[in-house]
Each structure stands twice: as C-alpha cells, then as structure tokens.
Scaffold this motif. Structure first.
Motif, short mmCIF file in Angstrom:
data_model
loop_
_atom_site.label_atom_id
_atom_site.label_comp_id
_atom_site.label_asym_id
_atom_site.label_seq_id
_atom_site.Cartn_x
_atom_site.Cartn_y
_atom_site.Cartn_z
N HIS A 1 -6.99 -3.04 -2.59
CA HIS A 1 -6.38 -4.00 -3.51
C HIS A 1 -5.31 -4.84 -2.80
O HIS A 1 -5.27 -6.06 -2.96
CB HIS A 1 -5.75 -3.26 -4.70
N THR B 1 0.83 -1.21 0.00
CA THR B 1 0.00 0.00 0.00
C THR B 1 0.86 1.26 0.00
O THR B 1 0.62 2.19 -0.78
CB THR B 1 -0.94 0.00 1.21
N ARG C 1 -3.37 -1.64 -11.03
CA ARG C 1 -4.77 -1.98 -11.25
C ARG C 1 -4.98 -2.43 -12.70
O ARG C 1 -4.10 -2.28 -13.54
CB ARG C 1 -5.68 -0.78 -10.95
N ARG D 1 -5.40 -8.96 -2.08
CA ARG D 1 -4.28 -9.78 -2.54
C ARG D 1 -3.60 -10.49 -1.37
O ARG D 1 -3.26 -11.67 -1.45
CB ARG D 1 -3.25 -8.93 -3.28
N HIS E 1 2.90 1.60 -3.29
CA HIS E 1 2.10 1.56 -4.51
C HIS E 1 2.44 0.35 -5.38
O HIS E 1 2.61 0.46 -6.59
CB HIS E 1 2.27 2.85 -5.33
N GLY E 2 2.52 -0.80 -4.73
CA GLY E 2 2.67 -2.04 -5.48
C GLY E 2 4.07 -2.58 -5.58
O GLY E 2 4.30 -3.53 -6.33
N THR F 1 -6.17 -6.62 -10.08
CA THR F 1 -4.81 -6.09 -10.22
C THR F 1 -4.03 -6.93 -11.23
O THR F 1 -4.47 -7.99 -11.67
CB THR F 1 -4.07 -6.08 -8.88
N ALA G 1 -8.85 -9.04 -6.76
CA ALA G 1 -8.53 -7.65 -6.43
C ALA G 1 -8.56 -6.74 -7.64
O ALA G 1 -8.55 -5.51 -7.50
CB ALA G 1 -7.15 -7.57 -5.77
N ASP H 1 -4.90 -11.60 -7.62
CA ASP H 1 -4.98 -10.55 -8.63
C ASP H 1 -6.35 -10.52 -9.30
O ASP H 1 -6.88 -9.45 -9.61
CB ASP H 1 -3.89 -10.76 -9.68
N ILE I 1 -2.23 0.81 -7.10
CA ILE I 1 -3.17 0.12 -6.23
C ILE I 1 -3.38 0.90 -4.94
O ILE I 1 -2.58 1.77 -4.59
CB ILE I 1 -2.68 -1.31 -5.91
N ARG I 2 -4.48 0.59 -4.26
CA ARG I 2 -4.80 1.20 -2.98
C ARG I 2 -4.84 0.11 -1.90
O ARG I 2 -4.56 -1.05 -2.17
CB ARG I 2 -6.12 1.95 -3.07
#
Length: 324
Positions: free
Chosen positions: A105, A77, A95, A109, A80-81, A145, A143, A140, A101-102
């Motif tokens: 997500h 988070t 995404r 995951r 950011h991934g 993603t 979510a 994924d 992603i937030r």
C-alpha cells in the motif's frame, strides 16, 4: 463520517481527513525531506569530490530518489500509516476496511505520489482530493487506502436528570421503534441543558419535544405530567431497554426487540426545535438482538394519578427540576 465494512461485516465509522489537513501534513513531510536531502547532498559532495561528473550525478539522483520516494514509503510502512506530518496533524493512512497498511500500500501511494505531488506540485492531488467524496488522492484510490483523522474532538455529554419516582415504570408499554435518532438526540441535549435555558424558552422546547415524541409513539402525554418530566421518563425507559438488550445472555441476533430503537427503524429525519445547535450522531456500532423470552410488552394505559404522586402534576421531592 465514512462507513467502512470490515471482513467480519462490522461497520466502522471513520472521519476522513480533508484537503487542508492533508496538505499541511504533506508540506511538513516535504520540508523535513528537503532538509535531509540538503544535508545528505552536502555530505556526499564532500565524500565524492574525487569522482568524475557522471558518478557524482548518479549519486545525486540516487540520493534524491532515496530521500523523496524511498524514505516516505519506509516510514509509512514501519509506522503503519503515520508519517511525521501526519503524526503532527493527527492523521493516519488505513486500508479501505479500516486495517493498517502494508508495504504494498505504501509503495503504490509513494510511486503515484511522485507524479501527482512532486511532478505536478500537488495540483493533481488537490483536484483528486476535492472531487473524491472521502478526500482521497489517486494514490489512495489505486492503493485501496484512506487517510483518516485519529484525533477526534470528544463530545462531553451533560448529566441527564432522572425522572420523578412516581413516573418509574410508567412508560414501559410505549412503542419506541418509530422514534428517529434525531429526536432522541434533541431530547438528550435538552435534558442536559435545560437548567441553563431561560424558563419560558425551556418550557416551550419541552412542550415541542414532548409533542413530537408522543406523536411518534402514538400515545399522548399523560395528563398532569410536566413535559420535561415526560421526556426524562421516556428517555430513562429507552436507556433501560437498551441496557437489557445489551446484557441479555443467550439472545439470538435478529431484528430489534419490541419497543427498541434502531437507526434502520427510524423513518425520516427530525428537525430539532429552534435554539438547538446542529447535532450529529456519535460513532456507534449497532447490534440488533431479539428480546428475551420472559420480556413482554404491555400497551400503554392512561393510568390515574397514584396516591404517592404530588397533586397538580408537580415533581415533589426529587432531584429532577423541570423548567418553571
């Protein structure tokens, strides 16, 4: 490549990460998590020595959940991934629309990852990744993603020699709308490497490419023009049209301009001549625009050799040197 469409209807071409790189990233993450877990466990055992067995078990379970589940969710988070393993392997979680992603997500995951990675030792995740066209595991999919590669090898394009001066504007009336992208790539690759090829092999390739290009445009190669010079002239004309279309002010967005090139207008595929390595179209974002009102299209006419053109179809004094 995987084509993603954003909310603004912009097509993004991303390269999904495959199972080997993802497995290596997960292995690195788990190794770091286990080291942290062991260090925290030793510290907690010493700190909770005075507690009873039930309290020690509760602290141990909370520590394992925090390190193996909570920490990865927080890291993905906040970064950011990018976890530590993904950062080392050049991967990133995005995404489906290509955005960062937030927390929700990362939470989905991480929660599903407990089942498909930790509880099944990664068997379910491997099977799902192999079955998926974009290499996605179940986390994924639920979510929304995708894990993509951030470090993509840069393809260095060679210098494209200009055509002879007496060919300037000679191909302004050609219809290039039926030329596929595969043929353009083969022509560009040949022009950038023709000085490195054997003269006989290079001449044969140039004749083959010139024949294919003239068949697509519907206009034969002018007499007395070497095939390599013909390819350079047509390529320059195509680049000039693309530049005019890109920098045209006030042009409305619509269909391709007359004589322009668009992947949707390229029927079929093209098989390059023998000796060419496989080529792939680079990631591009295509914006179709109409031609300016002042731009007209002329039909190609078999012009007579001009007075300033060297006799016998040679290139004369120019920086363009076709294969002998």
């Amino acid at each position: 490549m995987s084509e993603l469409v954003t909310g603004e209807a912009v097509a993004l071409e991303l390269r999904p990460a495959r199972l080997p790189s993802r497995a290596l990233a997960v292995l690195l993450d788990l190794t770091v998590a286990m080291l942290v877990y062991v260090v925290l466990t030793i510290a907690l055992v010493a700190a909770t020595a005075s507690l009873d067995d039930a309290a020690q078990i509760a602290v141990s379970i909370a520590t394992s959940v925090l390190v193996l589940v909570g920490a990865p969710i927080a890291v993905e988070t906040l970064s950011h991934g990018r976890s530590l393993g993904k950062l080392a392997c050049g991967l990133r979680v995005v995404r489906d629309d290509g955005g960062p992603i937030r927390f929700r997500h990362a939470l989905v995951r991480g929660g599903i990852g407990v089942v498909e990675i930790l509880m099944t030792f990664g068997v379910v995740a491997c099977i799902a990744s192999l079955v998926s066209a974009r290499g996605r595991r179940l986390g994924d999919v639920f979510a929304g993603t995708l894990v993509v590669r951030e470090r993509v090898p840069v393809v260095r394009t060679g210098f494209l020699p200009p055509p002879p001066p007496w060919l300037a504007g000679r191909f302004s009336g050609l219809d290039l709308s039926a030329v596929p992208d595969g043929l353009w790539l083969a022509v560009r690759q040949y022009l950038s490497r023709m000085q490195q090829l054997d003269p006989q092999v290079g001449w044969a390739m140039a004749e083959r490419l010139a024949s294919d290009l003239s068949a697509r445009t519907g206009t034969p190669v002018p007499q007395g023009v070497p095939p390599a010079a013909y390819l350079a002239g047509v390529m320059q004309e195509r680049q000039a049209r693309e530049a005019r279309r890109a920098f045209a002010n006030g042009a409305a967005v619509g269909g391709p301009a007359a004589g322009g090139v668009h992947p949707a207008d390229a029927p079929g595929s093209y098989e390059p001549p023998a000796g060419f390595p496989p080529v792939a179209a680079p990631p591009t974002a295509h914006v179709a625009q109409t031609a300016p009102a002042h731009e007209t299209v002329q039909t190609a006419q078999p012009d007579e050799p001009s007075s300033d053109r060297p006799a016998g179809g040679t290139t004369g004094s120019t920086s363009f040197v076709p294969p002998a």
